[in-house]
Design a protein around this motif. Structure first.
Motif, mmCIF file in Angstrom:
data_model
loop_
_atom_site.group_PDB
_atom_site.id
_atom_site.type_symbol
_atom_site.label_atom_id
_atom_site.label_comp_id
_atom_site.label_asym_id
_atom_site.label_seq_id
_atom_site.Cartn_x
_atom_site.Cartn_y
_atom_site.Cartn_z
ATOM 1 N N ALA A 31 0.850 -1.169 0.034
ATOM 2 C CA ALA A 31 -0.019 0.142 -0.029
ATOM 3 C C ALA A 31 0.683 1.133 -0.075
ATOM 4 O O ALA A 31 0.505 2.232 -0.580
ATOM 5 N N ARG A 32 2.038 1.267 0.626
ATOM 6 C CA ARG A 32 3.016 2.361 0.516
ATOM 7 C C ARG A 32 3.376 2.566 -0.518
ATOM 8 O O ARG A 32 3.465 3.950 -1.083
ATOM 9 N N HIS A 33 4.026 1.530 -1.258
ATOM 10 C CA HIS A 33 4.528 1.554 -2.743
ATOM 11 C C HIS A 33 3.328 2.228 -3.605
ATOM 12 O O HIS A 33 3.593 3.216 -4.384
ATOM 13 N N GLU A 34 2.152 1.919 -3.509
ATOM 14 C CA GLU A 34 1.405 2.128 -4.566
ATOM 15 C C GLU A 34 0.681 3.468 -4.351
ATOM 16 O O GLU A 34 0.348 4.278 -5.233
ATOM 17 N N LEU A 35 0.526 3.798 -2.913
ATOM 18 C CA LEU A 35 0.077 5.283 -2.600
ATOM 19 C C LEU A 35 1.293 6.252 -3.092
ATOM 20 O O LEU A 35 0.885 7.474 -3.512
ATOM 21 N N ASP A 36 2.415 6.115 -2.943
ATOM 22 C CA ASP A 36 3.586 6.888 -3.440
ATOM 23 C C ASP A 36 3.677 7.113 -4.772
ATOM 24 O O ASP A 36 3.730 8.030 -5.395
ATOM 25 N N GLU A 37 3.371 6.133 -5.605
ATOM 26 C CA GLU A 37 3.219 5.994 -6.901
ATOM 27 C C GLU A 37 2.165 6.738 -7.320
ATOM 28 O O GLU A 37 2.353 7.778 -8.410
ATOM 29 N N LEU A 38 1.085 6.640 -6.878
ATOM 30 C CA LEU A 38 -0.015 7.698 -6.976
ATOM 31 C C LEU A 38 0.138 9.099 -6.894
ATOM 32 O O LEU A 38 -0.189 9.851 -7.545
ATOM 33 N N LEU A 39 0.404 9.102 -5.739
ATOM 34 C CA LEU A 39 0.690 10.845 -5.231
ATOM 35 C C LEU A 39 2.127 11.324 -5.858
ATOM 36 O O LEU A 39 1.938 12.550 -6.169
ATOM 37 N N ASP A 40 2.748 10.567 -6.226
ATOM 38 C CA ASP A 40 3.972 11.336 -7.107
ATOM 39 C C ASP A 40 3.516 11.535 -8.660
ATOM 40 O O ASP A 40 4.189 12.553 -9.018
ATOM 41 N N THR A 102 16.945 19.913 -10.237
ATOM 42 C CA THR A 102 16.041 20.761 -11.046
ATOM 43 C C THR A 102 15.244 19.699 -11.744
ATOM 44 O O THR A 102 14.136 20.364 -12.467
ATOM 45 N N ARG A 103 15.468 18.491 -11.813
ATOM 46 C CA ARG A 103 14.288 17.496 -12.546
ATOM 47 C C ARG A 103 14.351 16.264 -11.547
ATOM 48 O O ARG A 103 15.350 15.816 -10.911
ATOM 49 N N GLY A 104 13.040 15.808 -11.429
ATOM 50 C CA GLY A 104 12.950 14.524 -10.736
ATOM 51 C C GLY A 104 12.387 14.825 -9.355
ATOM 52 O O GLY A 104 11.934 15.914 -8.826
ATOM 53 N N PHE A 105 12.219 13.596 -8.607
ATOM 54 C CA PHE A 105 11.634 13.615 -7.107
ATOM 55 C C PHE A 105 12.844 13.846 -6.222
ATOM 56 O O PHE A 105 14.176 13.359 -6.344
ATOM 57 N N ASP A 106 12.499 14.471 -5.086
ATOM 58 C CA ASP A 106 13.560 14.549 -3.965
ATOM 59 C C ASP A 106 12.782 14.595 -2.684
ATOM 60 O O ASP A 106 11.567 15.294 -2.644
ATOM 61 N N THR A 107 13.298 14.008 -1.559
ATOM 62 C CA THR A 107 12.590 14.264 -0.331
ATOM 63 C C THR A 107 13.459 15.095 0.537
ATOM 64 O O THR A 107 14.703 14.777 0.902
ATOM 65 N N VAL A 108 12.999 16.220 1.069
ATOM 66 C CA VAL A 108 13.848 17.138 1.689
ATOM 67 C C VAL A 108 13.259 17.571 2.889
ATOM 68 O O VAL A 108 11.986 17.289 3.303
ATOM 69 N N THR A 109 13.785 17.937 3.674
ATOM 70 C CA THR A 109 13.479 18.642 5.279
ATOM 71 C C THR A 109 13.642 20.075 5.344
ATOM 72 O O THR A 109 14.799 20.339 5.148
ATOM 73 N N LEU A 110 12.296 20.685 5.196
ATOM 74 C CA LEU A 110 12.503 22.187 5.241
ATOM 75 C C LEU A 110 13.286 22.576 6.520
ATOM 76 O O LEU A 110 13.545 21.974 7.649
ATOM 77 N N ASP A 111 13.289 24.146 6.766
ATOM 78 C CA ASP A 111 13.637 24.620 7.937
ATOM 79 C C ASP A 111 12.973 24.545 9.329
ATOM 80 O O ASP A 111 13.516 24.475 10.407
ATOM 81 N N ASN A 112 11.666 24.352 8.885
ATOM 82 C CA ASN A 112 10.666 24.005 10.114
ATOM 83 C C ASN A 112 10.673 22.767 10.554
ATOM 84 O O ASN A 112 9.829 22.135 11.601
ATOM 85 N N GLY A 113 11.312 21.832 9.958
ATOM 86 C CA GLY A 113 11.594 20.393 10.384
ATOM 87 C C GLY A 113 10.772 19.328 9.659
ATOM 88 O O GLY A 113 10.545 18.204 9.748
ATOM 89 N N ASP A 114 9.671 19.925 8.787
ATOM 90 C CA ASP A 114 8.819 19.017 8.134
ATOM 91 C C ASP A 114 9.754 18.448 6.941
ATOM 92 O O ASP A 114 10.277 18.868 6.328
ATOM 93 N N ARG A 115 8.964 17.322 6.798
ATOM 94 C CA ARG A 115 9.720 16.501 5.517
ATOM 95 C C ARG A 115 8.844 16.425 4.666
ATOM 96 O O ARG A 115 7.612 16.179 4.570
ATOM 97 N N TRP A 116 8.972 16.741 3.264
ATOM 98 C CA TRP A 116 8.334 17.038 2.184
ATOM 99 C C TRP A 116 8.857 16.168 1.010
ATOM 100 O O TRP A 116 9.996 15.810 0.808
ATOM 101 N N ARG A 117 7.859 15.695 0.087
ATOM 102 C CA ARG A 117 8.378 15.191 -1.129
ATOM 103 C C ARG A 117 7.972 16.154 -2.298
ATOM 104 O O ARG A 117 6.882 16.621 -2.348
ATOM 105 N N VAL A 118 9.092 16.356 -2.935
ATOM 106 C CA VAL A 118 9.275 17.423 -4.166
ATOM 107 C C VAL A 118 9.575 16.963 -5.303
ATOM 108 O O VAL A 118 10.289 15.929 -5.639
ATOM 109 N N PHE A 119 8.739 17.313 -6.376
ATOM 110 C CA PHE A 119 8.969 17.028 -7.726
ATOM 111 C C PHE A 119 9.402 18.395 -8.454
ATOM 112 O O PHE A 119 8.902 19.494 -8.397
#
Length: 250
Positions: A31-40, A102-119
């Motif tokens: 479910a985690r894999h399918e959810l990540d694929e869908l939301l990505d 500049t292209r593709g997916f990346d998982t980052v941690t912003l200054d406030n400590g939140d983790r984001w999935r960025v495209f």
């Protein structure tokens, strides 16, 4: 465990629990894999729309902040750069690029400590840079909700399954209990063979051996009776002669 029923029930319960845990773990991973694929894919589509939209607007370097239109809007963010200048962003996005990619997916941690999935993606002329991100906590919340709906009913069904297994074990062991009751209620000197036609296949060899034992006991008892009768006959004649001689002597 000295009880066969309790031992069998324990083995079955442990097996069912292990299978359930393995299925739950597999469901979580899948479910985690399918959810990540869908939301990505949604992030990629949103980035593509922003690129197309920015490509058709006038060359305006003024920064615009998108309005908040939904209560879940703070969980997603976007940035649009034109020739290195931030021209549009969501209210929860900072002024610096959300990712070093500049292209593709990346998982980052912003200054406030939140983790984001960025495209990240670029425009066709490479003068437009778009970032679209989503909080990973929101994905975890969706995943927990999905798994709760899938696994909670089966978890609640485990006690019912245990009760059904207990009933099935009791039902399967009933012929063995009936055999024990039959043996307890027999007369001590009874050597009548035990019935075997109505018994399960697994119990018939045991009953056959018991019947063979009863036949051997019957043969031993018959031999003992013959020996007793012969001994009584052999002793009866000398005793009669001794009695006669005693009477003559008297």
């Amino acid at each position: 465990l000295h009880s066969m029923q309790l031992r069998l029930l324990a083995y079955l319960s442990a097996g069912v629990a292990l299978v359930w845990l393995a299925a739950a773990a597999w469901t979580w991973v899948d479910a985690r894999h399918e959810l990540d694929e869908l939301l990505d894919s949604h992030l990629a589509q949103a980035a593509a729309l922003l690129v197309v939209q920015q490509s058709h607007v006038d060359d305006d370097e003024n920064e615009e902040e998108a309005p908040v239109l939904h209560k879940y809007a703070p969980r997603v963010a976007f940035q649009v750069f034109h020739e290195g200048v931030l021209v549009a962003r969501s209210g929860n996005a900072g002024l610096t690029p959300m990712s070093r990619e500049t292209r593709g997916f990346d998982t980052v941690t912003l200054d406030n400590g939140d983790r984001w999935r960025v495209f990240a993606t670029r425009g066709s002329k490479r003068d437009i840079q778009v970032y679209v991100g989503e909080q990973l906590d929101s994905r975890d919340g969706i995943l927990r909700a999905v798994l709760r709906g899938m696994l909670l009913p089966s978890m609640l069904a485990l006690p019912l399954l245990a009760a059904l297994m207990w009933w099935a074990v009791r039902k399967a062991m009933a012929p063995l209990d009936a055999l024990g009751h039959s043996l307890r209620s027999r007369a001590p000197d009874s050597t009548v063979p035990l019935p075997r036609d109505s018994l399960p296949t697994e119990m018939r060899p045991m009953v056959d051996e018991l019947n063979a034992l009863l036949r051997r006991i019957e043969g031993m008892v018959a031999s003992e009776r013959r020996f007793t009768a012969d001994a009584a006959h052999e002793l009866r004649t000398p005793i009669a002669a001794i009695r006669t001689q005693a009477q003559v002597a008297m």
